[in-house]
Design an enzyme around this catalytic site. Structure first.
Site, PDB file in Angstrom:
ATOM      1  N   ASP A   1       0.792  -1.226   0.000  1.00  0.00           N
ATOM      2  CA  ASP A   1       0.000   0.000   0.000  1.00  0.00           C
ATOM      3  C   ASP A   1       0.826   1.280   0.000  1.00  0.00           C
ATOM      4  OD1 ASP A   1       1.129  -0.095   2.493  1.00  0.00           O
ATOM      5  OD2 ASP A   1      -0.704  -0.724   3.514  1.00  0.00           O
TER       6      ASP A   1
ATOM      7  N   GLU B   1      -0.397  -9.072  -1.219  1.00  0.00           N
ATOM      8  CA  GLU B   1      -0.947  -8.547   0.058  1.00  0.00           C
ATOM      9  C   GLU B   1      -2.185  -7.697  -0.222  1.00  0.00           C
ATOM     10  OE1 GLU B   1       0.721  -5.440   2.936  1.00  0.00           O
ATOM     11  OE2 GLU B   1       1.646  -7.269   3.707  1.00  0.00           O
TER      12      GLU B   1
ATOM     13  N   GLU C   1      -2.179   4.971   3.366  1.00  0.00           N
ATOM     14  CA  GLU C   1      -2.128   3.600   2.855  1.00  0.00           C
ATOM     15  C   GLU C   1      -3.502   2.990   2.581  1.00  0.00           C
ATOM     16  OE1 GLU C   1      -0.371   4.768   5.389  1.00  0.00           O
ATOM     17  OE2 GLU C   1       1.713   4.538   4.754  1.00  0.00           O
TER      18      GLU C   1
ATOM     19  N   HIS D   1       6.811   4.698  12.829  1.00  0.00           N
ATOM     20  CA  HIS D   1       7.012   5.588  11.670  1.00  0.00           C
ATOM     21  C   HIS D   1       5.736   6.087  11.029  1.00  0.00           C
ATOM     22  CE1 HIS D   1       5.649   2.885   8.462  1.00  0.00           C
ATOM     23  NE2 HIS D   1       6.085   1.918   9.232  1.00  0.00           N
TER      24      HIS D   1
ATOM     25  N   ARG E   1       2.700   7.940   9.513  1.00  0.00           N
ATOM     26  CA  ARG E   1       2.439   9.370   9.291  1.00  0.00           C
ATOM     27  C   ARG E   1       1.297   9.880  10.158  1.00  0.00           C
ATOM     28  NH1 ARG E   1       4.223  11.654   3.953  1.00  0.00           N
ATOM     29  NH2 ARG E   1       5.737  10.128   3.232  1.00  0.00           N
TER      30      ARG E   1
ATOM     31  N   HIS F   1      13.509   4.836  12.471  1.00  0.00           N
ATOM     32  CA  HIS F   1      13.211   5.021  11.045  1.00  0.00           C
ATOM     33  C   HIS F   1      13.908   6.293  10.547  1.00  0.00           C
ATOM     34  CE1 HIS F   1      10.698   5.586   7.441  1.00  0.00           C
ATOM     35  NE2 HIS F   1      10.224   4.362   7.618  1.00  0.00           N
TER      36      HIS F   1
HETATM   37  C1  UD1 Z   1       6.734   4.776   3.550  1.00  0.00           C
HETATM   38  C2  UD1 Z   1       5.321   4.369   3.109  1.00  0.00           C
HETATM   39  C3  UD1 Z   1       4.612   3.599   4.220  1.00  0.00           C
HETATM   40  C4  UD1 Z   1       5.452   2.461   4.717  1.00  0.00           C
HETATM   41  C5  UD1 Z   1       6.822   2.975   5.115  1.00  0.00           C
HETATM   42  C6  UD1 Z   1       7.707   1.824   5.519  1.00  0.00           C
HETATM   43  C7  UD1 Z   1       4.096   5.836   1.592  1.00  0.00           C
HETATM   44  C8  UD1 Z   1       3.207   7.013   1.455  1.00  0.00           C
HETATM   45  N1  UD1 Z   1       4.517   5.554   2.818  1.00  0.00           N
HETATM   46  O1  UD1 Z   1       6.586   5.726   4.576  1.00  0.00           O
HETATM   47  O2  UD1 Z   1       3.390   3.086   3.715  1.00  0.00           O
HETATM   48  O3  UD1 Z   1       4.810   1.880   5.829  1.00  0.00           O
HETATM   49  O4  UD1 Z   1       7.432   3.633   4.002  1.00  0.00           O
HETATM   50  O5  UD1 Z   1       8.838   2.236   6.202  1.00  0.00           O
HETATM   51  O6  UD1 Z   1       4.417   5.207   0.618  1.00  0.00           O
HETATM   52  N2  UD1 Z   1      14.066   8.424   4.438  1.00  0.00           N
HETATM   53  C9  UD1 Z   1      15.451   8.349   4.340  1.00  0.00           C
HETATM   54  N3  UD1 Z   1      16.000   7.142   3.994  1.00  0.00           N
HETATM   55  C10 UD1 Z   1      15.266   6.016   3.779  1.00  0.00           C
HETATM   56  C11 UD1 Z   1      13.885   6.101   3.910  1.00  0.00           C
HETATM   57  C12 UD1 Z   1      13.296   7.310   4.226  1.00  0.00           C
HETATM   58  O7  UD1 Z   1      16.141   9.325   4.541  1.00  0.00           O
HETATM   59  O8  UD1 Z   1      15.848   4.964   3.486  1.00  0.00           O
HETATM   60  C13 UD1 Z   1      13.442   9.732   4.784  1.00  0.00           C
HETATM   61  C14 UD1 Z   1      13.466  10.734   3.603  1.00  0.00           C
HETATM   62  O9  UD1 Z   1      13.608  12.006   4.121  1.00  0.00           O
HETATM   63  C15 UD1 Z   1      12.070  10.547   2.995  1.00  0.00           C
HETATM   64  C16 UD1 Z   1      11.256  10.363   4.263  1.00  0.00           C
HETATM   65  O10 UD1 Z   1      12.064   9.540   5.103  1.00  0.00           O
HETATM   66  O11 UD1 Z   1      11.660  11.644   2.216  1.00  0.00           O
HETATM   67  C17 UD1 Z   1       9.894   9.763   4.060  1.00  0.00           C
HETATM   68  O12 UD1 Z   1       9.954   8.596   3.263  1.00  0.00           O
HETATM   69  P1  UD1 Z   1       8.612   8.086   2.520  1.00  0.00           P
HETATM   70  O13 UD1 Z   1       8.928   6.873   1.750  1.00  0.00           O
HETATM   71  O14 UD1 Z   1       7.963   9.207   1.806  1.00  0.00           O
HETATM   72  O15 UD1 Z   1       7.616   7.752   3.691  1.00  0.00           O
HETATM   73  P2  UD1 Z   1       7.722   6.778   4.911  1.00  0.00           P
HETATM   74  O16 UD1 Z   1       7.207   7.556   6.071  1.00  0.00           O
HETATM   75  O17 UD1 Z   1       9.046   6.141   4.969  1.00  0.00           O
HETATM   76  N1  UDP Z   2      12.547  -3.952   9.842  1.00  0.00           N
HETATM   77  C1  UDP Z   2      13.912  -4.035   9.606  1.00  0.00           C
HETATM   78  N2  UDP Z   2      14.745  -3.206  10.316  1.00  0.00           N
HETATM   79  C2  UDP Z   2      14.286  -2.309  11.229  1.00  0.00           C
HETATM   80  C3  UDP Z   2      12.885  -2.222  11.448  1.00  0.00           C
HETATM   81  C4  UDP Z   2      12.043  -3.049  10.724  1.00  0.00           C
HETATM   82  O1  UDP Z   2      14.377  -4.835   8.801  1.00  0.00           O
HETATM   83  O2  UDP Z   2      15.096  -1.608  11.838  1.00  0.00           O
HETATM   84  C5  UDP Z   2      11.648  -4.809   9.039  1.00  0.00           C
HETATM   85  C6  UDP Z   2      10.618  -5.601   9.814  1.00  0.00           C
HETATM   86  O3  UDP Z   2      11.114  -6.871  10.149  1.00  0.00           O
HETATM   87  C7  UDP Z   2       9.452  -5.688   8.853  1.00  0.00           C
HETATM   88  C8  UDP Z   2       9.586  -4.426   8.016  1.00  0.00           C
HETATM   89  O4  UDP Z   2      10.899  -3.935   8.222  1.00  0.00           O
HETATM   90  O5  UDP Z   2       9.580  -6.789   7.973  1.00  0.00           O
HETATM   91  C9  UDP Z   2       8.582  -3.401   8.427  1.00  0.00           C
HETATM   92  O6  UDP Z   2       8.863  -2.205   7.788  1.00  0.00           O
HETATM   93  P1  UDP Z   2       8.255  -0.822   8.260  1.00  0.00           P
HETATM   94  O7  UDP Z   2       7.895  -0.899   9.712  1.00  0.00           O
HETATM   95  O8  UDP Z   2       9.199   0.236   7.814  1.00  0.00           O
HETATM   96  O9  UDP Z   2       6.968  -0.663   7.355  1.00  0.00           O
HETATM   97  P2  UDP Z   2       5.465  -1.226   7.443  1.00  0.00           P
HETATM   98  O10 UDP Z   2       5.532  -2.707   7.599  1.00  0.00           O
HETATM   99  O11 UDP Z   2       4.800  -0.534   8.596  1.00  0.00           O
HETATM  100  O12 UDP Z   2       4.875  -0.796   6.150  1.00  0.00           O
END
Ligand code: UD1
Ligand code: UDP
Length: 378
Positions: A103, A125, A139, A220, A222, A252
């Site tokens: 999602d 999923e 999501e 993490h 939003r 995160h």
């Molecule tokens: C995203 C997904 C969420 C998912 C989550 C898993 C959307 C809208 N959200 O949220 O569904 O549960 O990932 O973790 O698709 N950033 C870094 N390095 C990284 C990752 C993120 O610096 O490796 C920072 C960046 O500033 C980036 C911000 O986090 O712009 C937000 O990342 P984004 O993918 O937009 O949203 P998440 O909150 O990570």
């Molecule tokens: N995970 C990981 N390292 C971390 C935290 C989570 O590998 O430090 C893994 C966790 O085992 C799970 C996935 O990341 O499989 C979950 O990702 P996240 O919580 O970012 O996203 P969501 O599942 O909420 O979309």
């Protein structure tokens, strides 16, 4: 369904974030090993560091990397860039199927770009629904959009399949496959058994916290930004004041999470704020923790498989199976409630034992093989 497949059938798997990569690498491994398919992988790079951790451990080498992450970018900018970039890759590859997972913005834009090209979409999923478009945000809407587009819905559970059948989805396209996260968990567990050093990086912390009960934390979402994150931090601060508890919290990389957690929790004796763990180390943390506090989707699925109590810091969940199995409990984001529920588990052995039982509501580790056969049917 589409016309019967001609082989080899080209499958473009699209993903961009850590959880999608974890849940899709077993499927890509299976596609790569099957001569009926030409597997192509496009990563959007919606995440960078956290995505690359999964690519490294799984050995996946993307054919395309759009490298779209920008610091703290808006959903509009991200979605626009995703649609354009993913569409261009689809125009080059012209795959028989586009596979998306879950999602995220990448999954939603991947499905939409495929739809614009009349390429059928396989949704891994499928069918998770909270019924509330603001939780999880955005999501819940992303997955509903994908659900209206997909030609093949791989539901992790019967509950998810039933949610799709209640919508305007052709029942013949809905299949219960289990969740590929369990495939990933089995794969990583086997890798760690072969090579324990893959998950040995927490040993110093384990020594430091020896004798204490570990609470593992991830956060993490939003919809929890602002007040919710403050409340979560406050609860952790209070729990860590107990001398029998240590908190290990891989934070995160989203700056909206890091700013709050660093401001509220850095420097506390019993709290380790650490960088995101790669998957073997996170699986190790799941094993050593007494309990997990998390708002993550994936952790809600992994914890029941490992018999690890997880307090879900969200108002609703689209994964009721963990709650029904008794391993997960929805506690919201009220500071007092989080502390009370965690202390109940820490102080009442019967309450703890009732939650710490392994269940497999999300699958048997063979989901990817089922999805491969569905793709082969065309
Ligand atoms: C995203 C997904 C969420 C998912 C989550 C898993 C959307 C809208 N959200 O949220 O569904 O549960 O990932 O973790 O698709 N950033 C870094 N390095 C990284 C990752 C993120 O610096 O490796 C920072 C960046 O500033 C980036 C911000 O986090 O712009 C937000 O990342 P984004 O993918 O937009 O949203 P998440 O909150 O990570
Ligand atoms: N995970 C990981 N390292 C971390 C935290 C989570 O590998 O430090 C893994 C966790 O085992 C799970 C996935 O990341 O499989 C979950 O990702 P996240 O919580 O970012 O996203 P969501 O599942 O909420 O979309």
């Amino acid at each position: 369904m589409n016309a019967p497949a001609t082989f080899p059938s080209r499958i473009l798997t699209v993903f961009g974030t850590r959880p999608e990569a974890i849940k899709l690498f077993p499927l890509v491994h299976a596609l790569e090993a099957d001569p009926r398919f030409e597997s192509r992988v496009c990563v959007s790079g919606q995440h960078r560091g956290m995505l690359d951790q999964v690519l490294a451990i799984s050995g996946l080498v993307p054919d395309y990397d759009l490298n779209l992450m920008r610091p703290d970018q808006s959903l509009d900018a991200l979605t626009a860039a995703l649609l354009t970039g993913l569409g261009q890759v689809m125009d080059v590859e012209r795959p028989e199927w586009v596979v998306v997972q879950g999602d995220t913005a990448t999954a939603m834009a991947g499905a939409l770009a495929a739809y614009y090209r009349k390429i059928p979409v396989c949704h891994v999923e499928a069918g998770l629904r909270s019924g509330n478009i603001h939780h999880p945000w955005p999501e819940e809407i992303n997955r509903r959009i994908i659900g209206t587009i997909a030609a093949l819905h791989c539901a992790p559970t019967e509950t998810a399949a039933e949610a799709l059948r209640r919508e305007t989805v052709d029942r013949a396209t809905v299949h219960v496959t289990g969740n590929t996260v369990i495939d990933a968990l089995h794969w990583i567990t086997a890798r760690i058994a072969e090579q324990p050093e893959l998950a040995s990086g927490l040993s110093e912390l384990e020594r430091k916290f020896g004798g204490k009960r570990v609470i593992g934390v991830t956060s993490h979402r939003r919809e929890n930004f602002g007040g919710g994150m403050e409340a979560i931090a406050g609860a952790i601060r209070r729990l860590a004041a107990r001398q029998d508890v240590a908190v290990i919290f891989p934070v995160h990389l989203n700056p909206n999470v890091r700013q709050v957690m660093n401001a509220e929790l850095a420097g506390l004796d019993n709290v380790a704020l650490i960088e995101p763990l790669d998957y073997p180390h996170f699986a190790h943390l799941l094993g050593l923790a007494t309990l997990m506090l998390s708002d993550s989707g994936g952790v809600q699925e992994e914890a029941p498989a490992l018999g690890k109590p997880v307090l879900v810091m969200r108002e609703t969940t689209e994964r009721p199976e963990g709650i029904e199995a008794g391993t997960a409990r929805l506690v919201g984001t009220d500071e007092d409630r989080i502390v009370a529920e965690a202390e109940r588990l820490l102080d009442d052995p019967a309450a703890y034992a009732a939650m710490a039982r392994a269940h497999n509501p999300f699958g048997d580790g063979k989901s990817s093989a089922r999805i491969v056969e569905l793709l082969a049917r065309g």
